[in-house]
Scaffold this motif. Structure first.
Motif, PDB file in Angstrom:
ATOM      1  N   LYS A  51       0.831  -1.206   0.000  1.00 26.29           N
ATOM      2  CA  LYS A  51       0.000   0.000   0.000  1.00 26.29           C
ATOM      3  C   LYS A  51       0.870   1.263   0.000  1.00 26.29           C
ATOM      4  CE  LYS A  51      -3.826  -2.194   2.514  1.00 26.29           C
ATOM      5  NZ  LYS A  51      -3.221  -3.543   2.505  1.00 26.29           N
ATOM      6  N   ASP A  52       0.225   2.383  -0.272  1.00 20.63           N
ATOM      7  CA  ASP A  52       0.959   3.645  -0.390  1.00 20.63           C
ATOM      8  C   ASP A  52       1.677   4.034   0.894  1.00 20.63           C
ATOM      9  OD1 ASP A  52      -0.274   3.551  -2.795  1.00 20.63           O
ATOM     10  OD2 ASP A  52      -1.256   5.503  -2.671  1.00 20.63           O
ATOM     11  N   ASP A  53       1.108   3.668   2.036  1.00 17.10           N
ATOM     12  CA  ASP A  53       1.713   4.082   3.309  1.00 17.10           C
ATOM     13  C   ASP A  53       2.663   3.026   3.872  1.00 17.10           C
ATOM     14  OD1 ASP A  53      -0.272   2.261   3.855  1.00 17.10           O
ATOM     15  OD2 ASP A  53      -1.159   3.384   5.509  1.00 17.10           O
ATOM     16  N   ASP A  54       2.974   1.982   3.087  1.00 13.32           N
ATOM     17  CA  ASP A  54       3.941   0.971   3.511  1.00 13.32           C
ATOM     18  C   ASP A  54       5.357   1.448   3.188  1.00 13.32           C
ATOM     19  OD1 ASP A  54       2.033  -0.852   4.450  1.00 13.32           O
ATOM     20  OD2 ASP A  54       1.749  -1.714   2.450  1.00 13.32           O
ATOM     21  N   ALA A  55       6.338   0.747   3.749  1.00 13.22           N
ATOM     22  CA  ALA A  55       7.745   1.014   3.451  1.00 13.22           C
ATOM     23  C   ALA A  55       8.355  -0.241   2.839  1.00 13.22           C
ATOM     24  CB  ALA A  55       8.502   1.406   4.711  1.00 13.22           C
ATOM     25  N   VAL A  56       9.076  -0.061   1.736  1.00  6.84           N
ATOM     26  CA  VAL A  56       9.673  -1.181   1.011  1.00  6.84           C
ATOM     27  C   VAL A  56      11.197  -1.053   1.064  1.00  6.84           C
ATOM     28  CG1 VAL A  56       9.796  -2.422  -1.186  1.00  6.84           C
ATOM     29  CG2 VAL A  56       7.697  -1.206  -0.546  1.00  6.84           C
ATOM     30  N   TYR A  57      11.857  -2.074   1.588  1.00  2.39           N
ATOM     31  CA  TYR A  57      13.318  -2.101   1.670  1.00  2.39           C
ATOM     32  C   TYR A  57      13.841  -3.083   0.617  1.00  2.39           C
ATOM     33  CZ  TYR A  57      12.826   0.502   5.993  1.00  2.39           C
ATOM     34  OH  TYR A  57      12.522   1.479   6.911  1.00  2.39           O
ATOM     35  N   LEU A  58      14.618  -2.572  -0.306  1.00  4.97           N
ATOM     36  CA  LEU A  58      15.132  -3.378  -1.406  1.00  4.97           C
ATOM     37  C   LEU A  58      16.546  -3.848  -1.077  1.00  4.97           C
ATOM     38  CD1 LEU A  58      13.861  -1.197  -4.384  1.00  4.97           C
ATOM     39  CD2 LEU A  58      12.759  -3.174  -3.335  1.00  4.97           C
ATOM     40  N   TRP A  59      16.682  -5.140  -0.799  1.00  3.34           N
ATOM     41  CA  TRP A  59      17.957  -5.748  -0.428  1.00  3.34           C
ATOM     42  C   TRP A  59      18.592  -6.374  -1.670  1.00  3.34           C
ATOM     43  CZ3 TRP A  59      19.697  -6.391   4.855  1.00  3.34           C
ATOM     44  CH2 TRP A  59      18.822  -5.874   5.825  1.00  3.34           C
ATOM     45  N   PHE A  60      19.084  -5.526  -2.565  1.00  7.05           N
ATOM     46  CA  PHE A  60      19.724  -6.006  -3.775  1.00  7.05           C
ATOM     47  C   PHE A  60      21.184  -5.585  -3.800  1.00  7.05           C
ATOM     48  CE2 PHE A  60      15.271  -6.153  -5.026  1.00  7.05           C
ATOM     49  CZ  PHE A  60      15.201  -7.347  -5.723  1.00  7.05           C
ATOM     50  N   GLU A  61      21.995  -6.400  -4.472  1.00 10.58           N
ATOM     51  CA  GLU A  61      23.424  -6.145  -4.526  1.00 10.58           C
ATOM     52  C   GLU A  61      23.763  -5.242  -5.710  1.00 10.58           C
ATOM     53  OE1 GLU A  61      24.887 -10.168  -4.279  1.00 10.58           O
ATOM     54  OE2 GLU A  61      24.036 -10.418  -2.264  1.00 10.58           O
ATOM     55  N   ASP A  62      25.040  -4.946  -5.896  1.00  5.67           N
ATOM     56  CA  ASP A  62      25.463  -3.941  -6.876  1.00  5.67           C
ATOM     57  C   ASP A  62      25.713  -4.493  -8.271  1.00  5.67           C
ATOM     58  OD1 ASP A  62      25.529  -1.685  -5.095  1.00  5.67           O
ATOM     59  OD2 ASP A  62      27.349  -2.520  -4.205  1.00  5.67           O
ATOM     60  N   ASP A  63      25.790  -5.806  -8.427  1.00 11.94           N
ATOM     61  CA  ASP A  63      26.123  -6.373  -9.737  1.00 11.94           C
ATOM     62  C   ASP A  63      24.957  -6.244 -10.708  1.00 11.94           C
ATOM     63  OD1 ASP A  63      24.436  -8.922  -9.543  1.00 11.94           O
ATOM     64  OD2 ASP A  63      25.686  -9.105  -7.763  1.00 11.94           O
ATOM     65  N   ARG A 119       0.540   1.209 -10.007  1.00  9.94           N
ATOM     66  CA  ARG A 119      -0.168   2.344  -9.413  1.00  9.94           C
ATOM     67  C   ARG A 119      -0.663   3.365 -10.432  1.00  9.94           C
ATOM     68  NH1 ARG A 119       2.247   0.008  -5.536  1.00  9.94           N
ATOM     69  NH2 ARG A 119       1.615   0.432  -3.384  1.00  9.94           N
ATOM     70  N   GLN A 120      -0.220   3.269 -11.668  1.00  6.86           N
ATOM     71  CA  GLN A 120      -0.558   4.296 -12.641  1.00  6.86           C
ATOM     72  C   GLN A 120      -2.058   4.410 -12.949  1.00  6.86           C
ATOM     73  OE1 GLN A 120       1.801   6.656 -13.427  1.00  6.86           O
ATOM     74  NE2 GLN A 120       2.592   5.398 -11.767  1.00  6.86           N
ATOM     75  N   PRO A 121      -2.766   3.286 -13.181  1.00  3.85           N
ATOM     76  CA  PRO A 121      -4.197   3.435 -13.498  1.00  3.85           C
ATOM     77  C   PRO A 121      -4.994   4.126 -12.387  1.00  3.85           C
ATOM     78  CG  PRO A 121      -3.424   1.228 -14.039  1.00  3.85           C
ATOM     79  CD  PRO A 121      -2.338   1.891 -13.246  1.00  3.85           C
ATOM     80  N   GLN A 122      -4.603   3.886 -11.125  1.00  9.81           N
ATOM     81  CA  GLN A 122      -5.309   4.488  -9.995  1.00  9.81           C
ATOM     82  C   GLN A 122      -4.700   5.822  -9.573  1.00  9.81           C
ATOM     83  OE1 GLN A 122      -3.866   1.363  -9.775  1.00  9.81           O
ATOM     84  NE2 GLN A 122      -5.672   0.148 -10.268  1.00  9.81           N
ATOM     85  N   LYS A 123      -3.628   6.256 -10.292  1.00 11.75           N
ATOM     86  CA  LYS A 123      -2.934   7.508  -9.971  1.00 11.75           C
ATOM     87  C   LYS A 123      -2.448   7.524  -8.518  1.00 11.75           C
ATOM     88  CE  LYS A 123      -3.859   9.089 -14.068  1.00 11.75           C
ATOM     89  NZ  LYS A 123      -2.795   9.131 -15.105  1.00 11.75           N
ATOM     90  N   LYS A 124      -2.025   6.353  -8.049  1.00  7.08           N
ATOM     91  CA  LYS A 124      -1.538   6.254  -6.677  1.00  7.08           C
ATOM     92  C   LYS A 124      -0.072   6.669  -6.616  1.00  7.08           C
ATOM     93  CE  LYS A 124      -4.514   2.403  -5.226  1.00  7.08           C
ATOM     94  NZ  LYS A 124      -4.508   1.002  -4.717  1.00  7.08           N
ATOM     95  N   SER A 125       0.342   7.103  -5.433  1.00 11.73           N
ATOM     96  CA  SER A 125       1.747   7.430  -5.241  1.00 11.73           C
ATOM     97  C   SER A 125       2.514   6.173  -4.858  1.00 11.73           C
ATOM     98  CB  SER A 125       1.907   8.495  -4.155  1.00 11.73           C
ATOM     99  OG  SER A 125       1.377   8.016  -2.925  1.00 11.73           O
ATOM    100  N   LEU A 126       3.813   6.190  -5.076  1.00 14.04           N
ATOM    101  CA  LEU A 126       4.634   5.049  -4.703  1.00 14.04           C
ATOM    102  C   LEU A 126       4.761   4.959  -3.190  1.00 14.04           C
ATOM    103  CD1 LEU A 126       7.519   5.315  -7.306  1.00 14.04           C
ATOM    104  CD2 LEU A 126       6.022   3.350  -7.014  1.00 14.04           C
ATOM    105  N   PRO A 127       4.918   3.746  -2.660  1.00  9.11           N
ATOM    106  CA  PRO A 127       5.214   3.628  -1.231  1.00  9.11           C
ATOM    107  C   PRO A 127       6.609   4.172  -0.955  1.00  9.11           C
ATOM    108  CG  PRO A 127       5.514   1.513  -2.317  1.00  9.11           C
ATOM    109  CD  PRO A 127       4.918   2.434  -3.337  1.00  9.11           C
ATOM    110  N   ARG A 128       6.922   4.356   0.296  1.00  7.46           N
ATOM    111  CA  ARG A 128       8.287   4.762   0.652  1.00  7.46           C
ATOM    112  C   ARG A 128       9.228   3.603   0.346  1.00  7.46           C
ATOM    113  NH1 ARG A 128       7.931   4.911   6.233  1.00  7.46           N
ATOM    114  NH2 ARG A 128       5.845   3.998   6.025  1.00  7.46           N
TER     115      ARG A 128
END
Length: 255
Positions: free
Chosen positions: A77-89, A107-116
């Motif tokens: 959801k928009d008010d959630d926080a997403v932590y991306l644990w990806f490496e540099d390669d 999120r584009q069709p609903q014009k929603k903002s991205l989560p944090r």
């Protein structure tokens, strides 16, 4: 709620229990095979067919291990926080671009903002592409505490790079993208590594490296793979990807 998008089962197995939130385990390899096009409704069937041919996973296994995780991504959801644990390669960066693209596109069709969104970086050890592989649980907690928030410019970079990669185009960015980004490291080197896979003429950089390794006398697959990782760890290829490249270079190569 916090969501942790984890780069594979190995990281998930040692993920610190004290870090709260939903864990989403990334088990795909978009660095090779059929790639999604926005208007292509049959993407998942074609992708699953490639995964079955390349890795021997059935459609049921693909759905259980990967599509189930995509469905979790789509519940964010928009008010959630997403932590991306990806490496540099390159391997991991392509996957991270896709995750950001999915969250944006959904999120584009609903014009929603991205989560944090936040990038959790592995330790930066010059000359090493080990990523999170050797990190302890305590070290992972410290890395989480140093997470960097995605700014709009960082999201735009991921969208630009995914769109170019998706369409087989040369990866290019404006100078300001390199100056202003906060959520990427070795970005120029990663882009160059991808562009070097598909030169205007002749074999790509991975094929040239492998040919040189074999010419120098390495014969067993374990020797070849270890030397390839030393020279080209920026690609992030696992043994399956390297074996597939070897087999594509001529008569089938077997371990």
């Amino acid at each position: 709620m916090n969501y942790h998008v984890l780069n594979g089962d190995a990281l998930a197995e040692k993920f610190p229990s004290q870090l709260s939130g939903e864990r989403i385990i990334w088990r795909e390899a978009f660095i090779e095979g059929y790639q999604p096009i926005d208007s292509d409704d049959t993407f998942w069937q074609k992708r699953a067919a490639f995964v079955e041919e390349a890795y021997g996973a059935t459609l049921e296994e693909y759905s259980q291990k990967f599509l189930s995780q995509v469905r979790l991504l789509m519940q964010i959801k928009d008010d959630d926080a997403v932590y991306l644990w990806f490496e540099d390669d390159l391997f991991c960066q392509i996957n991270m671009w896709w995750v950001i693209r999915l969250l944006w596109m959904y999120r584009q069709p609903q014009k929603k903002s991205l989560p944090r969104m936040y990038r959790v970086f592995p330790d930066d050890k010059p000359g090493s592409w080990d990523g999170f592989g050797k990190a302890t649980s305590e070290e992972l907690v410290k890395l989480f505490q140093q997470a960097v928030p995605f700014e709009k410019t960082d999201v735009d970079i991921a969208l630009k790079l995914w769109n170019a990669y998706n369409r087989g185009l040369t990866l290019e960015l404006d100078y300001t993208d390199f100056v202003n980004n906060t959520c990427y490291r070795y970005l120029y080197e990663v882009m160059q590594a991808q562009n070097d896979r598909n030169p205007i003429s002749g074999p790509g950089r991975p094929e040239r490296i492998l040919e040189n390794i074999i010419t120098k006398g390495k014969k067993s697959f374990d020797e070849i793979f270890a030397e390839f990782y030393k020279r080209a760890g920026i690609y992030g290829f696992g043994d399956v990807q390297v074996l597939r490249i070897l087999n594509s270079m001529g008569p089938a190569y077997s371990r």
